[in-house]
Design an enzyme around this catalytic site. Sequence first.
Site: not given
Ligand code: KIV
Length: 264
Positions: A45-46, A84, A112, A114, A181
Amino acid sequence: MNNVTLHTLSALKQDGKKFAALTAYDACFAQLVSSAGIEVILVGDSLGMVLQGHDSTLPVTVDEMAYHTRCVASGNQGAMLMSDLPFMSYATPEQAMLNAGILMQAGAHIIKIEGGAWLAESITLLADRGVPVCAHLGLTPQAVNRLGGYRVQGRDETSARQMLDDAILLEQAGASMLLLECVPSLLAGEISRAVSIPVIGIGAGAQTDAQVLVLHDMLGITPGRKPRFVKDFMSDAGSIANALQSYGDQVRAGTFPADEHGFA
Ligand code: KIV
Protein backbone atom coordinates in the site's frame (compact mmCIF):
# COMPACT_ATOMS: atom_id res chain seq x y z
CA MET A 1 12.33 -19.46 -11.87
CA ASN A 2 10.00 -22.21 -10.61
CA ASN A 3 6.93 -20.84 -8.86
CA VAL A 4 7.91 -19.69 -5.38
CA THR A 5 5.62 -21.11 -2.69
CA LEU A 6 5.49 -20.99 1.09
CA HIS A 7 7.23 -24.35 1.02
CA THR A 8 10.13 -22.86 -0.99
CA LEU A 9 10.56 -20.02 1.51
CA SER A 10 10.30 -22.28 4.58
CA ALA A 11 12.93 -24.58 3.11
CA LEU A 12 15.24 -21.60 2.53
CA LYS A 13 14.82 -20.56 6.18
CA GLN A 14 15.50 -24.09 7.39
CA ASP A 15 18.66 -24.23 5.26
CA GLY A 16 19.80 -20.84 6.60
CA LYS A 17 19.51 -19.27 3.11
CA LYS A 18 18.21 -15.74 2.64
CA PHE A 19 15.69 -14.54 0.05
CA ALA A 20 14.75 -11.21 -1.47
CA ALA A 21 11.51 -9.28 -1.82
CA LEU A 22 10.66 -6.02 -3.61
CA THR A 23 7.54 -4.00 -4.16
CA ALA A 24 6.01 -3.71 -7.64
CA TYR A 25 2.75 -2.15 -8.68
CA ASP A 26 2.45 -2.88 -12.41
CA ALA A 27 2.93 -5.68 -14.94
CA CYS A 28 6.12 -4.32 -16.50
CA PHE A 29 8.05 -4.07 -13.23
CA ALA A 30 6.54 -7.34 -11.98
CA GLN A 31 8.06 -9.01 -15.03
CA LEU A 32 11.47 -7.40 -14.49
CA VAL A 33 11.53 -8.12 -10.75
CA SER A 34 10.43 -11.75 -11.04
CA SER A 35 12.69 -12.39 -14.02
CA ALA A 36 15.61 -11.20 -11.89
CA GLY A 37 14.82 -14.07 -9.51
CA ILE A 38 13.44 -11.94 -6.66
CA GLU A 39 11.46 -14.48 -4.67
CA VAL A 40 8.61 -12.28 -3.37
CA ILE A 41 6.81 -9.34 -4.98
CA LEU A 42 4.91 -7.12 -2.58
CA VAL A 43 2.03 -5.07 -3.95
CA GLY A 44 2.44 -2.67 -1.05
CA ASP A 45 0.00 0.00 0.00
CA SER A 46 3.12 2.16 -0.27
CA LEU A 47 1.63 2.72 -3.74
CA GLY A 48 -0.42 5.42 -2.03
CA MET A 49 2.77 7.40 -1.53
CA VAL A 50 4.90 6.16 -4.45
CA LEU A 51 2.29 6.18 -7.23
CA GLN A 52 -0.48 8.41 -5.91
CA GLY A 53 1.62 11.05 -4.16
CA HIS A 54 -0.15 10.96 -0.78
CA ASP A 55 1.83 11.64 2.38
CA SER A 56 0.72 8.33 3.95
CA THR A 57 -0.78 4.97 2.97
CA LEU A 58 -4.13 5.74 4.60
CA PRO A 59 -6.09 6.86 1.48
CA VAL A 60 -5.48 3.58 -0.39
CA THR A 61 -8.60 1.48 -1.02
CA VAL A 62 -9.25 -2.24 -1.46
CA ASP A 63 -10.31 -1.58 -5.07
CA GLU A 64 -6.99 0.12 -5.81
CA MET A 65 -5.06 -2.75 -4.19
CA ALA A 66 -7.06 -5.25 -6.24
CA TYR A 67 -6.37 -3.31 -9.45
CA HIS A 68 -2.60 -3.21 -8.85
CA THR A 69 -2.59 -6.85 -7.71
CA ARG A 70 -4.19 -7.81 -11.04
CA CYS A 71 -1.61 -5.74 -12.94
CA VAL A 72 1.28 -7.37 -11.09
CA ALA A 73 -0.20 -10.87 -11.42
CA SER A 74 -0.28 -10.51 -15.21
CA GLY A 75 3.43 -9.68 -15.41
CA ASN A 76 4.70 -11.95 -12.66
CA GLN A 77 6.98 -14.80 -13.73
CA GLY A 78 6.81 -17.13 -10.73
CA ALA A 79 7.50 -14.94 -7.71
CA MET A 80 5.25 -15.22 -4.67
CA LEU A 81 2.76 -12.35 -4.89
CA MET A 82 1.97 -10.68 -1.58
CA SER A 83 -0.66 -7.93 -1.38
CA ASP A 84 -1.39 -5.48 1.40
CA LEU A 85 -4.84 -5.13 2.88
CA PRO A 86 -5.12 -1.34 3.20
CA PHE A 87 -6.06 0.84 6.18
CA MET A 88 -9.31 -0.16 7.96
CA SER A 89 -10.06 -2.98 5.51
CA TYR A 90 -9.41 -5.64 8.19
CA ALA A 91 -10.64 -3.85 11.31
CA THR A 92 -12.91 -6.82 12.06
CA PRO A 93 -12.41 -10.52 11.19
CA GLU A 94 -15.40 -10.30 8.83
CA GLN A 95 -13.87 -7.39 6.92
CA ALA A 96 -10.53 -9.22 6.83
CA MET A 97 -12.10 -12.29 5.24
CA LEU A 98 -14.17 -10.35 2.70
CA ASN A 99 -11.30 -8.10 1.58
CA ALA A 100 -8.63 -10.83 1.66
CA GLY A 101 -10.91 -12.80 -0.67
CA ILE A 102 -10.95 -9.86 -3.10
CA LEU A 103 -7.14 -9.64 -3.18
CA MET A 104 -6.70 -13.42 -3.50
CA GLN A 105 -9.15 -13.44 -6.42
CA ALA A 106 -7.15 -10.59 -7.98
CA GLY A 107 -4.07 -12.85 -7.98
CA ALA A 108 -2.40 -12.56 -4.56
CA HIS A 109 -0.82 -15.68 -3.07
CA ILE A 110 -0.57 -14.23 0.45
CA ILE A 111 -1.96 -11.11 2.11
CA LYS A 112 -0.17 -8.79 4.53
CA ILE A 113 -1.81 -7.03 7.47
CA GLU A 114 -0.30 -4.64 10.00
CA GLY A 115 -0.58 -5.10 13.75
CA GLY A 116 0.12 -7.27 16.78
CA ALA A 117 -1.85 -9.60 19.03
CA TRP A 118 -5.24 -8.14 18.02
CA LEU A 119 -4.80 -9.76 14.56
CA ALA A 120 -4.66 -13.30 15.96
CA GLU A 121 -8.36 -14.12 15.45
CA SER A 122 -8.40 -12.86 11.86
CA ILE A 123 -5.18 -14.70 11.03
CA THR A 124 -6.60 -17.99 12.31
CA LEU A 125 -9.87 -17.52 10.39
CA LEU A 126 -8.00 -16.65 7.19
CA ALA A 127 -5.47 -19.46 7.52
CA ASP A 128 -8.26 -21.98 8.18
CA ARG A 129 -9.93 -20.83 4.96
CA GLY A 130 -6.79 -21.18 2.85
CA VAL A 131 -5.49 -17.61 2.91
CA PRO A 132 -1.84 -17.34 4.00
CA VAL A 133 -1.07 -14.24 6.03
CA CYS A 134 2.08 -12.19 6.60
CA ALA A 135 1.85 -10.14 9.81
CA HIS A 136 3.63 -6.76 9.69
CA LEU A 137 5.13 -5.69 13.04
CA GLY A 138 7.34 -2.83 14.20
CA LEU A 139 6.72 0.42 12.33
CA THR A 140 3.25 -0.14 10.89
CA PRO A 141 2.70 2.81 8.51
CA GLN A 142 -1.10 2.56 8.63
CA ALA A 143 -0.81 3.49 12.34
CA VAL A 144 1.44 6.50 11.67
CA ASN A 145 -0.95 8.88 13.42
CA ARG A 146 -1.02 6.73 16.54
CA LEU A 147 2.75 6.18 16.49
CA GLY A 148 3.39 9.92 16.14
CA GLY A 149 5.47 9.59 12.97
CA TYR A 150 7.61 7.11 11.06
CA ARG A 151 9.80 6.05 14.00
CA VAL A 152 11.91 3.02 14.86
CA GLN A 153 9.89 0.69 17.12
CA GLY A 154 10.95 -1.70 19.89
CA ARG A 155 13.77 0.44 21.25
CA ASP A 156 12.88 -0.02 24.93
CA GLU A 157 12.72 -3.30 26.81
CA THR A 158 8.93 -3.33 27.26
CA SER A 159 8.07 -2.69 23.61
CA ALA A 160 10.79 -5.10 22.44
CA ARG A 161 9.37 -7.85 24.67
CA GLN A 162 5.84 -7.06 23.42
CA MET A 163 6.96 -7.37 19.79
CA LEU A 164 8.66 -10.70 20.46
CA ASP A 165 5.56 -12.01 22.28
CA ASP A 166 3.31 -10.79 19.43
CA ALA A 167 5.49 -12.51 16.84
CA ILE A 168 5.29 -15.83 18.68
CA LEU A 169 1.54 -15.46 19.24
CA LEU A 170 0.86 -14.64 15.58
CA GLU A 171 2.88 -17.63 14.41
CA GLN A 172 0.80 -19.79 16.76
CA ALA A 173 -2.37 -18.17 15.37
CA GLY A 174 -1.41 -19.37 11.89
CA ALA A 175 0.66 -16.59 10.28
CA SER A 176 2.80 -17.93 7.46
CA MET A 177 5.31 -15.07 7.46
CA LEU A 178 6.29 -11.98 9.43
CA LEU A 179 7.55 -8.63 8.23
CA LEU A 180 9.51 -6.36 10.59
CA GLU A 181 9.85 -2.69 9.66
CA CYS A 182 12.26 -0.28 11.38
CA VAL A 183 13.19 -2.48 14.30
CA PRO A 184 16.60 -2.57 16.05
CA SER A 185 18.77 -5.17 14.32
CA LEU A 186 19.40 -7.27 17.43
CA LEU A 187 15.68 -7.50 18.25
CA ALA A 188 14.87 -8.45 14.64
CA GLY A 189 17.48 -11.22 14.87
CA GLU A 190 16.00 -12.47 18.14
CA ILE A 191 12.48 -12.54 16.66
CA SER A 192 13.70 -14.29 13.50
CA ARG A 193 15.27 -17.05 15.59
CA ALA A 194 12.26 -17.35 17.92
CA VAL A 195 9.79 -18.24 15.15
CA SER A 196 9.94 -20.99 12.56
CA ILE A 197 8.17 -18.98 9.81
CA PRO A 198 10.23 -16.75 7.46
CA VAL A 199 10.81 -13.18 8.65
CA ILE A 200 11.28 -10.39 6.10
CA GLY A 201 12.96 -7.19 7.27
CA ILE A 202 13.10 -3.58 6.14
CA GLY A 203 15.25 -1.35 8.28
CA ALA A 204 15.61 -4.36 10.58
CA GLY A 205 19.25 -5.32 10.00
CA ALA A 206 20.88 -8.34 8.43
CA GLN A 207 19.70 -11.10 10.76
CA THR A 208 16.19 -11.55 9.34
CA ASP A 209 15.56 -14.36 6.85
CA ALA A 210 14.82 -11.98 3.98
CA GLN A 211 14.82 -8.32 2.98
CA VAL A 212 12.32 -6.09 1.25
CA LEU A 213 12.66 -2.59 -0.18
CA VAL A 214 10.33 -0.27 -2.03
CA LEU A 215 11.30 -0.63 -5.71
CA HIS A 216 11.47 3.10 -6.42
CA ASP A 217 13.75 3.60 -3.37
CA MET A 218 16.29 0.96 -4.43
CA LEU A 219 16.28 2.35 -7.98
CA GLY A 220 17.13 5.77 -6.52
CA ILE A 221 14.15 7.53 -8.10
CA THR A 222 12.22 8.46 -4.94
CA PRO A 223 12.44 12.23 -4.45
CA GLY A 224 13.49 13.65 -1.09
CA ARG A 225 15.57 12.34 1.77
CA LYS A 226 16.70 8.69 1.47
CA PRO A 227 15.78 6.65 4.57
CA ARG A 228 18.78 5.15 6.39
CA PHE A 229 17.84 1.57 5.43
CA VAL A 230 17.68 2.26 1.67
CA LYS A 231 20.55 1.55 -0.70
CA ASP A 232 20.53 2.88 -4.27
CA PHE A 233 21.35 -0.19 -6.39
CA MET A 234 20.89 1.69 -9.67
CA SER A 235 23.71 4.22 -9.34
CA ASP A 236 26.45 1.93 -10.63
CA ALA A 237 24.34 -0.85 -12.21
CA GLY A 238 23.94 0.51 -15.75
CA SER A 239 20.47 -1.00 -16.18
CA ILE A 240 17.39 -1.74 -14.10
CA ALA A 241 17.85 -5.47 -14.73
CA ASN A 242 21.40 -5.30 -13.31
CA ALA A 243 20.23 -3.31 -10.28
CA LEU A 244 17.55 -5.91 -9.50
CA GLN A 245 20.02 -8.74 -9.96
CA SER A 246 22.56 -7.05 -7.73
CA TYR A 247 19.96 -6.46 -4.99
CA GLY A 248 18.95 -10.15 -5.02
CA ASP A 249 22.60 -11.27 -5.00
CA GLN A 250 23.55 -8.96 -2.13
CA VAL A 251 20.56 -10.00 -0.01
CA ARG A 252 21.28 -13.70 -0.55
CA ALA A 253 25.00 -13.19 0.16
CA GLY A 254 24.16 -11.29 3.36
CA THR A 255 26.08 -8.19 2.21
CA PHE A 256 22.92 -6.06 2.11
CA PRO A 257 21.91 -4.64 4.50
CA ALA A 258 25.21 -3.50 5.99
CA ASP A 259 25.47 -2.18 9.57
CA GLU A 260 25.00 1.37 8.29
CA HIS A 261 21.48 0.47 7.02
CA GLY A 262 20.26 -0.80 10.40
CA PHE A 263 19.31 0.62 13.79
CA ALA A 264 21.17 -0.12 16.99
O1 KIV B 1 3.61 -1.05 1.57
C1 KIV B 1 4.78 -1.42 1.51
O2 KIV B 1 5.49 -1.24 0.52
C2 KIV B 1 5.36 -2.10 2.66
C3 KIV B 1 6.85 -2.17 2.74
C4 KIV B 1 7.41 -0.89 3.17
C5 KIV B 1 7.30 -3.29 3.58
O3 KIV B 1 4.65 -2.53 3.53
